[in-house]
Design a protein around this motif. Structure first.
Motif, mmCIF file in Angstrom:
data_model
loop_
_atom_site.group_PDB
_atom_site.id
_atom_site.type_symbol
_atom_site.label_atom_id
_atom_site.label_comp_id
_atom_site.label_asym_id
_atom_site.label_seq_id
_atom_site.Cartn_x
_atom_site.Cartn_y
_atom_site.Cartn_z
ATOM 1 N N ASP A 53 -17.564 27.602 -40.141
ATOM 2 C CA ASP A 53 -18.706 26.735 -40.434
ATOM 3 C C ASP A 53 -18.869 25.738 -39.296
ATOM 4 O O ASP A 53 -17.897 25.106 -38.858
ATOM 5 C CB ASP A 53 -18.496 25.982 -41.747
ATOM 6 C CG ASP A 53 -18.646 26.869 -42.972
ATOM 7 O OD1 ASP A 53 -19.173 27.999 -42.831
ATOM 8 O OD2 ASP A 53 -18.251 26.444 -44.067
ATOM 9 N N ARG A 54 -20.106 25.608 -38.828
ATOM 10 C CA ARG A 54 -20.394 24.674 -37.750
ATOM 11 C C ARG A 54 -21.693 23.921 -38.055
ATOM 12 O O ARG A 54 -22.424 24.268 -38.971
ATOM 13 C CB ARG A 54 -20.582 25.415 -36.414
ATOM 14 C CG ARG A 54 -19.354 26.063 -35.831
ATOM 15 C CD ARG A 54 -19.632 26.443 -34.387
ATOM 16 N NE ARG A 54 -18.541 27.179 -33.768
ATOM 17 C CZ ARG A 54 -18.505 27.520 -32.484
ATOM 18 N NH1 ARG A 54 -19.526 27.181 -31.684
ATOM 19 N NH2 ARG A 54 -17.478 28.184 -31.990
ATOM 20 N N ARG A 55 -21.977 22.927 -37.211
ATOM 21 C CA ARG A 55 -23.260 22.236 -37.227
ATOM 22 C C ARG A 55 -23.818 22.330 -35.814
ATOM 23 O O ARG A 55 -23.164 21.912 -34.851
ATOM 24 C CB ARG A 55 -23.100 20.786 -37.675
ATOM 25 C CG ARG A 55 -22.453 20.644 -39.046
ATOM 26 C CD ARG A 55 -22.368 19.200 -39.488
ATOM 27 N NE ARG A 55 -23.664 18.672 -39.859
ATOM 28 C CZ ARG A 55 -24.169 18.774 -41.094
ATOM 29 N NH1 ARG A 55 -23.489 19.388 -42.044
ATOM 30 N NH2 ARG A 55 -25.360 18.263 -41.367
ATOM 31 N N LEU A 56 -25.044 22.864 -35.705
ATOM 32 C CA LEU A 56 -25.666 23.068 -34.404
ATOM 33 C C LEU A 56 -26.828 22.096 -34.217
ATOM 34 O O LEU A 56 -27.391 21.597 -35.189
ATOM 35 C CB LEU A 56 -26.174 24.516 -34.290
ATOM 36 C CG LEU A 56 -25.134 25.614 -34.452
ATOM 37 C CD1 LEU A 56 -25.772 26.985 -34.226
ATOM 38 C CD2 LEU A 56 -23.962 25.411 -33.497
ATOM 39 N N PRO A 57 -27.197 21.826 -32.974
ATOM 40 C CA PRO A 57 -28.300 20.889 -32.730
ATOM 41 C C PRO A 57 -29.589 21.359 -33.420
ATOM 42 O O PRO A 57 -29.956 22.533 -33.347
ATOM 43 C CB PRO A 57 -28.454 20.920 -31.207
ATOM 44 C CG PRO A 57 -27.124 21.362 -30.696
ATOM 45 C CD PRO A 57 -26.585 22.317 -31.711
ATOM 46 N N GLY A 58 -30.249 20.421 -34.081
ATOM 47 C CA GLY A 58 -31.515 20.734 -34.728
ATOM 48 C C GLY A 58 -32.683 20.466 -33.798
ATOM 49 O O GLY A 58 -32.500 20.168 -32.611
ATOM 50 N N PRO A 59 -33.902 20.559 -34.318
ATOM 51 C CA PRO A 59 -35.081 20.220 -33.518
ATOM 52 C C PRO A 59 -35.021 18.761 -33.079
ATOM 53 O O PRO A 59 -34.286 17.953 -33.660
ATOM 54 C CB PRO A 59 -36.246 20.448 -34.487
ATOM 55 C CG PRO A 59 -35.688 21.267 -35.599
ATOM 56 C CD PRO A 59 -34.233 20.949 -35.699
ATOM 57 N N ALA A 60 -35.797 18.418 -32.078
ATOM 58 C CA ALA A 60 -35.786 17.055 -31.550
ATOM 59 C C ALA A 60 -36.034 16.042 -32.660
ATOM 60 O O ALA A 60 -36.999 16.166 -33.421
ATOM 61 C CB ALA A 60 -36.848 16.906 -30.467
ATOM 62 N N GLY A 61 -35.132 15.086 -32.780
ATOM 63 C CA GLY A 61 -35.274 14.031 -33.765
ATOM 64 C C GLY A 61 -34.834 14.397 -35.164
ATOM 65 O O GLY A 61 -34.910 13.566 -36.074
ATOM 66 N N ALA A 62 -34.366 15.616 -35.367
ATOM 67 C CA ALA A 62 -33.951 16.089 -36.691
ATOM 68 C C ALA A 62 -32.430 16.188 -36.756
ATOM 69 O O ALA A 62 -31.745 16.218 -35.725
ATOM 70 C CB ALA A 62 -34.581 17.440 -36.994
ATOM 71 N N PRO A 63 -31.874 16.258 -37.977
ATOM 72 C CA PRO A 63 -30.414 16.373 -38.104
ATOM 73 C C PRO A 63 -29.894 17.703 -37.568
ATOM 74 O O PRO A 63 -30.653 18.652 -37.350
ATOM 75 C CB PRO A 63 -30.196 16.284 -39.621
ATOM 76 C CG PRO A 63 -31.461 15.759 -40.199
ATOM 77 C CD PRO A 63 -32.554 16.170 -39.279
ATOM 78 N N GLU A 64 -28.582 17.745 -37.368
ATOM 79 C CA GLU A 64 -27.946 19.015 -37.017
ATOM 80 C C GLU A 64 -28.117 20.018 -38.156
ATOM 81 O O GLU A 64 -28.300 19.634 -39.317
ATOM 82 C CB GLU A 64 -26.460 18.795 -36.740
ATOM 83 C CG GLU A 64 -26.183 17.990 -35.485
ATOM 84 C CD GLU A 64 -24.702 17.824 -35.238
ATOM 85 O OE1 GLU A 64 -24.281 17.967 -34.077
ATOM 86 O OE2 GLU A 64 -23.956 17.545 -36.196
ATOM 87 N N VAL A 65 -28.048 21.287 -37.812
ATOM 88 C CA VAL A 65 -28.272 22.350 -38.785
ATOM 89 C C VAL A 65 -26.934 23.017 -39.118
ATOM 90 O O VAL A 65 -26.275 23.566 -38.225
ATOM 91 C CB VAL A 65 -29.246 23.414 -38.237
ATOM 92 C CG1 VAL A 65 -29.537 24.467 -39.312
ATOM 93 C CG2 VAL A 65 -30.545 22.769 -37.751
ATOM 94 N N PRO A 66 -26.508 22.999 -40.382
ATOM 95 C CA PRO A 66 -25.279 23.708 -40.740
ATOM 96 C C PRO A 66 -25.474 25.224 -40.613
ATOM 97 O O PRO A 66 -26.524 25.754 -40.982
ATOM 98 C CB PRO A 66 -25.043 23.318 -42.206
ATOM 99 C CG PRO A 66 -25.906 22.104 -42.429
ATOM 100 C CD PRO A 66 -27.085 22.273 -41.522
#
Length: 320
Positions: A53-66
């Motif tokens: 399980d990881r968290r990856l960069p989300g769209p600009a200004g949005a939270p990371e995506v699990p």
């Protein structure tokens, strides 16, 4: 053909636990609570070589995506990669509900599977979910080698609302002139907010997923101001489907979404895109994940994973 008796039994068993979305249950939080309380079949997880399980960069200004990543082999390199989007009407389900499907997909295709836990409606309406999915795809294309993957062999897949996101992702990738998935696997995808096909009328009630359910999902996803005609919301409404990756589309006879999935396959072919549509008779929306109960589910997953595996084989090229 008549409804498969095994599918009928599944419907009868599940219906008491499935919220009457759009009629009795209108609150998304309550719908999630009801679904979480359903009794779950006891089954050992399908083994994979590695899971993370990881968290990856989300769209600009949005939270990371699990995300949850599955590897079919330890210490492998240059593996194909599949970005998977789970169904649930953009409102329900998560990494756990589709864990078994992702494990089976990774093993059957020999691919790293990256399952995306995109933001849900109504807390996060369109286009949050597709933006999250595209952000994950973009990150994976740039970091595939570090995962043991091959950046030239990436596909997208999804079921139901996840099929919608997978299809929208390919349109977004084409429109932005960025890296393009090599293949798209769409399992009974949601593709048009109009909900005006013959299959919507024929299968509106009595086949587990109802027209009321789907209407409620769209309301949660779009809200009052959302544009359901936007091609990233309704890919079937895209003016031009040229330049998209080849597709394998799964539909079910007793599914309100049957006709729009099949129409999308026809439109892809008309645009010069290779598209195979497989309808499974006698079964309902959601059947793909019921391989332990329905013969058609085993046949559908075998064919779908074979199509993915062939499209992602070394030396093959996406055609359009």
């Amino acid at each position: 053909m008549p409804l498969d008796p095994a599918a009928k039994a599944v419907i009868e068993m599940a219906e008491p636990y499935f919220p009457r979305l759009g009629t009795e249950v209108l609150d998304a939080t309550e719908a999630r609570r009801i679904l979480a309380a359903q009794p779950q079949p006891e089954a050992e997880p399908v083994p994979v070589a590695r899971l993370e399980d990881r968290r990856l960069p989300g769209p600009a200004g949005a939270p990371e995506v699990p995300v949850r990543m599955y590897w079919p082999a330890e210490e492998a390199t240059d593996l194909p990669v599949v970005i998977f989007c789970h169904g649930g009407g953009w409102v329900l389900c998560d990494l756990d509900t589709h864990d078994r499907t992702c494990r089976a997909m990774s093993n059957a295709t020999g691919a790293i599977v990256v399952s995306v836990d995109y933001r849900k409606a109504p807390e996060h309406r369109f286009p949050a979910a597709v933006d999250d999915t595209y952000a994950v795809f973009s990150w994976v294309t740039g970091h595939a080698a570090g995962l043991g993957g091959d950046p030239a062999r990436i596909a997208v897949a999804g079921d139901s609302a996840g099929g919608n996101l997978a299809a929208a992702l390919t349109l977004m990738a084409r429109d932005r002139s960025g890296p393009m998935p090599r293949f798209q696997l769409l399992v009974y995808p949601v593709l048009d907010h109009a909900q005006d096909t013959a299959s919507y009328r024929e299968n509106a009630l009595g086949y587990f997923t109802t027209a009321d359910h789907l209407r409620w999902y769209w309301q949660q996803y779009l809200g009052e101001e959302g544009d359901g005609t936007h091609p990233y919301a309704s890919p079937l409404r895209a003016v031009d489907l040229a330049g998209l990756p080849p597709a394998h589309i799964v539909t079910a006879e007793y599914d309100p979404l049957r006709d729009e999935g099949e129409a999308y396959g026809r439109r892809l072919r008309q645009a010069g895109v290779e598209a195979e549509v497989q309808r499974y008779d006698g079964v309902v929306h959601g059947f793909f994940g019921m391989s332990g109960q329905l013969t058609a589910a085993g046949a559908a997953s075998t064919a779908a994973y074979a199509a993915l595996r062939a499209a992602l084989a070394r030396g093959t090229e996406a055609t359009s």
